[in-house]
Design a protein around this motif. Structure first.
Motif, PDB file in Angstrom:
ATOM      1  N   MET A 107     -32.730  31.925  32.715  1.00  0.00           N
ATOM      2  CA  MET A 107     -32.685  31.560  31.302  1.00  0.00           C
ATOM      3  C   MET A 107     -31.402  32.073  30.646  1.00  0.00           C
ATOM      4  SD  MET A 107     -36.678  32.064  30.195  1.00  0.00           S
ATOM      5  CE  MET A 107     -36.541  31.068  28.728  1.00  0.00           C
ATOM      6  N   ILE A 108     -31.029  33.294  30.968  1.00  0.00           N
ATOM      7  CA  ILE A 108     -29.799  33.849  30.411  1.00  0.00           C
ATOM      8  C   ILE A 108     -28.587  33.073  30.918  1.00  0.00           C
ATOM      9  CG2 ILE A 108     -28.308  35.881  30.357  1.00  0.00           C
ATOM     10  CD1 ILE A 108     -30.824  36.087  28.588  1.00  0.00           C
ATOM     11  N   GLU A 109     -28.601  32.721  32.191  1.00  0.00           N
ATOM     12  CA  GLU A 109     -27.486  31.943  32.749  1.00  0.00           C
ATOM     13  C   GLU A 109     -27.360  30.583  32.070  1.00  0.00           C
ATOM     14  OE1 GLU A 109     -28.507  31.989  36.847  1.00  0.00           O
ATOM     15  OE2 GLU A 109     -27.800  34.048  37.166  1.00  0.00           O
ATOM     16  N   SER A 110     -28.479  29.997  31.704  1.00  0.00           N
ATOM     17  CA  SER A 110     -28.439  28.730  30.985  1.00  0.00           C
ATOM     18  C   SER A 110     -27.803  28.918  29.609  1.00  0.00           C
ATOM     19  CB  SER A 110     -29.854  28.159  30.840  1.00  0.00           C
ATOM     20  OG  SER A 110     -29.837  26.903  30.199  1.00  0.00           O
ATOM     21  N   ALA A 111     -28.165  30.008  28.931  1.00  0.00           N
ATOM     22  CA  ALA A 111     -27.578  30.294  27.623  1.00  0.00           C
ATOM     23  C   ALA A 111     -26.067  30.496  27.739  1.00  0.00           C
ATOM     24  CB  ALA A 111     -28.234  31.522  27.012  1.00  0.00           C
ATOM     25  N   TRP A 136     -24.258  27.045  28.441  1.00  0.00           N
ATOM     26  CA  TRP A 136     -24.158  26.138  27.299  1.00  0.00           C
ATOM     27  C   TRP A 136     -23.708  26.848  26.020  1.00  0.00           C
ATOM     28  CZ3 TRP A 136     -23.923  21.707  29.391  1.00  0.00           C
ATOM     29  CH2 TRP A 136     -24.733  21.373  30.474  1.00  0.00           C
ATOM     30  N   ASN A 137     -23.342  28.112  26.130  1.00  0.00           N
ATOM     31  CA  ASN A 137     -22.830  28.881  24.992  1.00  0.00           C
ATOM     32  C   ASN A 137     -23.838  28.920  23.841  1.00  0.00           C
ATOM     33  OD1 ASN A 137     -20.958  30.480  23.617  1.00  0.00           O
ATOM     34  ND2 ASN A 137     -19.953  28.706  22.672  1.00  0.00           N
ATOM     35  N   LYS A 138     -25.059  29.368  24.154  1.00  0.00           N
ATOM     36  CA  LYS A 138     -26.128  29.440  23.173  1.00  0.00           C
ATOM     37  C   LYS A 138     -26.508  30.899  22.897  1.00  0.00           C
ATOM     38  CE  LYS A 138     -26.454  24.942  23.426  1.00  0.00           C
ATOM     39  NZ  LYS A 138     -25.964  24.056  22.351  1.00  0.00           N
ATOM     40  N   ALA A 139     -26.918  31.149  21.669  1.00  0.00           N
ATOM     41  CA  ALA A 139     -27.458  32.468  21.331  1.00  0.00           C
ATOM     42  C   ALA A 139     -28.876  32.590  21.882  1.00  0.00           C
ATOM     43  CB  ALA A 139     -27.466  32.669  19.815  1.00  0.00           C
ATOM     44  N   VAL A 140     -29.329  33.829  22.026  1.00  0.00           N
ATOM     45  CA  VAL A 140     -30.664  34.095  22.560  1.00  0.00           C
ATOM     46  C   VAL A 140     -31.360  35.138  21.697  1.00  0.00           C
ATOM     47  CG1 VAL A 140     -31.883  35.248  24.451  1.00  0.00           C
ATOM     48  CG2 VAL A 140     -30.205  33.499  24.971  1.00  0.00           C
ATOM     49  N   ARG A 141     -32.624  34.868  21.383  1.00  0.00           N
ATOM     50  CA  ARG A 141     -33.451  35.947  20.807  1.00  0.00           C
ATOM     51  C   ARG A 141     -34.410  36.421  21.875  1.00  0.00           C
ATOM     52  NH1 ARG A 141     -38.606  36.454  17.934  1.00  0.00           N
ATOM     53  NH2 ARG A 141     -38.699  34.221  17.410  1.00  0.00           N
ATOM     54  N   CYS A 165     -31.919  19.081  27.140  1.00  0.00           N
ATOM     55  CA  CYS A 165     -32.701  19.953  26.248  1.00  0.00           C
ATOM     56  C   CYS A 165     -31.930  21.238  25.988  1.00  0.00           C
ATOM     57  CB  CYS A 165     -34.062  20.254  26.875  1.00  0.00           C
ATOM     58  SG  CYS A 165     -34.989  21.590  26.082  1.00  0.00           S
ATOM     59  N   ALA A 166     -31.417  21.838  27.062  1.00  0.00           N
ATOM     60  CA  ALA A 166     -30.671  23.090  26.931  1.00  0.00           C
ATOM     61  C   ALA A 166     -29.462  22.928  26.020  1.00  0.00           C
ATOM     62  CB  ALA A 166     -30.236  23.586  28.305  1.00  0.00           C
ATOM     63  N   LYS A 167     -28.799  21.777  26.090  1.00  0.00           N
ATOM     64  CA  LYS A 167     -27.615  21.520  25.272  1.00  0.00           C
ATOM     65  C   LYS A 167     -27.974  21.233  23.814  1.00  0.00           C
ATOM     66  CE  LYS A 167     -25.766  18.299  27.940  1.00  0.00           C
ATOM     67  NZ  LYS A 167     -24.771  17.282  28.395  1.00  0.00           N
ATOM     68  N   ALA A 168     -29.096  20.540  23.585  1.00  0.00           N
ATOM     69  CA  ALA A 168     -29.454  20.122  22.230  1.00  0.00           C
ATOM     70  C   ALA A 168     -29.938  21.285  21.362  1.00  0.00           C
ATOM     71  CB  ALA A 168     -30.530  19.035  22.282  1.00  0.00           C
ATOM     72  N   LEU A 169     -30.425  22.340  22.003  1.00  0.00           N
ATOM     73  CA  LEU A 169     -30.872  23.520  21.265  1.00  0.00           C
ATOM     74  C   LEU A 169     -29.668  24.390  20.914  1.00  0.00           C
ATOM     75  CD1 LEU A 169     -33.960  24.389  23.486  1.00  0.00           C
ATOM     76  CD2 LEU A 169     -34.039  23.464  21.141  1.00  0.00           C
ATOM     77  N   SER A 170     -29.776  25.130  19.827  1.00  0.00           N
ATOM     78  CA  SER A 170     -28.704  26.033  19.415  1.00  0.00           C
ATOM     79  C   SER A 170     -28.992  27.478  19.794  1.00  0.00           C
ATOM     80  CB  SER A 170     -28.504  25.941  17.898  1.00  0.00           C
ATOM     81  OG  SER A 170     -28.113  24.642  17.520  1.00  0.00           O
ATOM     82  N   LYS A 171     -30.230  27.759  20.135  1.00  0.00           N
ATOM     83  CA  LYS A 171     -30.640  29.132  20.418  1.00  0.00           C
ATOM     84  C   LYS A 171     -31.928  29.079  21.221  1.00  0.00           C
ATOM     85  CE  LYS A 171     -32.174  33.186  17.735  1.00  0.00           C
ATOM     86  NZ  LYS A 171     -32.764  33.432  16.412  1.00  0.00           N
TER      87      LYS A 171
END
Length: 424
Positions: free
Chosen positions: A142-146, A149-154, A115-121
């Motif tokens: 949550m931030i460590e997961s971002a 997986w190199n994801k943006a965060v809002r 799930c974490a990988k399939a999301l872009s943000k």
């Protein structure tokens, strides 16, 4: 008549911000910096229904949503996210997905790495990540997961789910002032502090500041303007705009348009969502239509050819021009998904559909292509103006379809030969 200087064009400025990248595959959507203001929306399906969710995401993407947010609230929803992404990829829909997390996001992102990988943000609400000692730990997960997986965060704060511990602290500080503030400014301060301090905490954990987007959503127009003016002054992160719980129909549309219009005109806002409550049976994509109209009305971007049409008066006693305007507008919107691929730049086309001889010919000449009905008692006979010159007159019962053919031929001639696909 005396004048000394030309009147300056009212052009929205752009607040200087960092630029974030939201990626899926080869699709990169940039937010902030010199990137255009982006459109986004959110599904209202049960994400555990992967097929139904993918279908609605596709509908929103076709309507123009450049990012689509989905609810990820249960293990079943988290397990379904990779399948939603898989279905979209099979359909050729490369729109990035945003996971909306509340309360248990730290567990879902940790327990379901696919799930974490399939999301872009990821959307993280600081008011709902935990209380007391758990808050910092769960936010960090949550931030460590971002980061992993190199994801943006809002980091999205909402005054309906504000961090109550922070609010209480600020209220106590306010009570100690010689001249205490009113309650509302303290609320504003709590919203902004929650967003900015959470972003700073994310950076301390190791998050790239260029991958952080902030929002502070409220449901009052003046409240939103006040909060975002100050938020924009205090940080350089890209900002997501939205009037939360805007409401239904006319009320939600007008309130969102006023609030977002004021802020965007001042250069505040890098991506927007219009949060409308849909009427029963109404398409979810209506909020994308409204959002795109707001941005286009401000001259920030064009999404569909603009249609200039008069409101009608005693000179337009028949319904001919109203019906023609509706038919042309529906025709242009229906064709845009196809035209957008084949005729880059077609969204800049200006069309006029006018009802009588007072302003009709003039407005039609100002447009790229326009049609002007004669008014009361139309025969009807309608002159067509192309690039400012009268080229033909349409008559009879097939004016609408004939004009559609004229418009399509014009688009093919103007936008078909030298098309250059713009950068996304």
């Amino acid at each position: 008549m005396n004048f000394s200087l030309p009147i300056a064009l009212a052009t929205p400025l752009r607040r200087q911000s960092l630029q974030a990248r939201v990626v899926w595959g080869s699709r990169v959507v940039t937010l902030g910096g010199d990137a255009p203001v982006r459109l986004q929306s959110m599904t209202n399906t049960d994400t555990a229904d992967a097929i139904g969710t993918a279908i609605q995401v596709k509908e929103l993407a076709i309507a123009g949503s450049e990012l689509v947010r989905i609810t990820v609230n249960t293990p079943e929803a988290a397990q379904a996210v990779p399948y939603v992404r898989e279905q979209l990829d099979r359909m050729g829909v490369d729109v990035p997905l945003i996971g909306d997390f509340h309360f248990n996001g730290h567990r879902l992102l940790t327990d379901y790495p696919e799930c974490a990988k399939a999301l872009s943000k990821y959307r993280i609400n600081p008011g709902n990540v935990g209380k007391g000692d758990k808050r910092d730990k769960q936010f960090a997960l949550m931030i460590e997961s971002a980061i992993r997986w190199n994801k943006a965060v809002r980091i999205g704060v909402n005054w309906g789910s504000l961090d109550q511990e922070l609010l209480a602290l600020l209220m106590d500080e306010n009570n100690r002032r010689v001249q205490p503030w009113d309650a509302k400014p303290v609320m504003y301060e709590a919203l902004i502090a929650s967003a900015v301090e959470s972003a700073q905490r994310a950076e301390e954990i190791g998050m790239d500041p260029g991958q952080i987007i902030l929002s502070c959503k409220v449901s009052g127009v003046q409240d939103l303007v006040a909060v975002y003016r100050e938020l924009g002054r205090r940080c350089r992160y890209p900002l997501h705009l939205g009037l939360t719980e805007a409401g239904m129909g006319t009320k939600g549309t007008v309130a969102s348009s006023v609030a977002l219009g004021v802020l965007l005109q001042e250069g505040i806002g890098d991506t927007i969502r219009v949060s409308l409550t849909p009427a029963p049976g109404e398409s979810r994509s209506q909020e994308i239509v409204i959002a795109s109209e707001i941005i286009q009305a401000l001259g920030l971007r064009n999404f569909v050819p603009s249609v200039t049409a008069c409101p009608g008066c005693g000179r337009t006693t028949s319904t001919t021009f109203q019906e023609l305007t509706q038919q042309i507008d529906d025709f242009l919107r229906a064709k845009m998904p196809e035209w957008r691929k084949s005729y880059p730049g077609v969204e800049n086309l200006k069309v006029a559909v006018m009802g009588c001889i007072v302003n009709g010919p003039g407005e039609s000449k100002h447009a790229d292509i326009g049609i002007s009905l004669p008014g009361t008692g139309e025969a009807p006979a309608a002159p067509v103006f192309i690039d400012g010159e009268k080229r033909m007159t349409l008559r009879g019962d097939s004016i609408a379809s004939d004009f559609q053919t004229v418009v399509e031929n014009y688009i093919q001639k103007r936008f078909g030969a030298t098309a250059v696909i713009p950068n996304q």
